[in-house]
Design an enzyme around this catalytic site. Sequence first.
Site, mmCIF file in Angstrom:
data_model
loop_
_atom_site.group_PDB
_atom_site.id
_atom_site.type_symbol
_atom_site.label_atom_id
_atom_site.label_comp_id
_atom_site.label_asym_id
_atom_site.label_seq_id
_atom_site.Cartn_x
_atom_site.Cartn_y
_atom_site.Cartn_z
ATOM 1 N N HIS A 128 0.862 -1.175 0.000
ATOM 2 C CA HIS A 128 0.000 0.000 0.000
ATOM 3 C C HIS A 128 0.900 1.227 0.000
ATOM 4 O O HIS A 128 2.072 1.137 0.366
ATOM 5 C CB HIS A 128 -0.879 -0.030 1.263
ATOM 6 N N TYR A 129 0.365 2.369 -0.384
ATOM 7 C CA TYR A 129 1.202 3.577 -0.400
ATOM 8 C C TYR A 129 1.536 4.081 0.993
ATOM 9 O O TYR A 129 2.447 4.883 1.176
ATOM 10 C CB TYR A 129 0.550 4.697 -1.220
#
Length: 181
Positions: A128-129
Amino acid sequence: MAQDSNNLIWIDMEMTGLNPNTDCIIEIALVVTDAQLNTVAEAPVLVISQPDSVLNGMDKWNQSTHGKSGLIDKVKASTLSEAEAEARMLAFLAPYVPADISPMCGNSICQDRRFLARCMPQLEAYFHYRNLDVSTLKELAKRWKPEVAQGFNKQGKHEALADIYDSIEELKHYRQHLFNI
């Protein structure tokens, strides 16, 4: 084991230096934990081959640290490319955590992300970012509760797998002493 979207992916790498534009990854480790920080799975530690020109370009600190740990000799003996290491790590993660779900977990993790973006972009994209950076809690504890920050001593081996477990234990320490959970 079935994938679990609550699992966390922990990463640590050893590099030839701190510049993601010119330095290279020489060791990578991954650990998957559950949400309570219990180990679910541990990837094999991978040592990545780099040419002598890269190793000889390391500064004194890196040459000394990675020389004492034996990592330089392992890099010279390795035949594993960055692309092969990336593929193995992606294959390791697939059974445990869906793509684009887990934040990247570790200490000073932005540095690892910068190297991954250049050297192993598919692995970087699997995360995920968001980041779960234990060093953020360390910095806050130093300022808000110095006794909590001083209450944890890392081994500081500069070996990828050992450093991951240091980070997990450090987060457990802050969970108990900073958040009282």
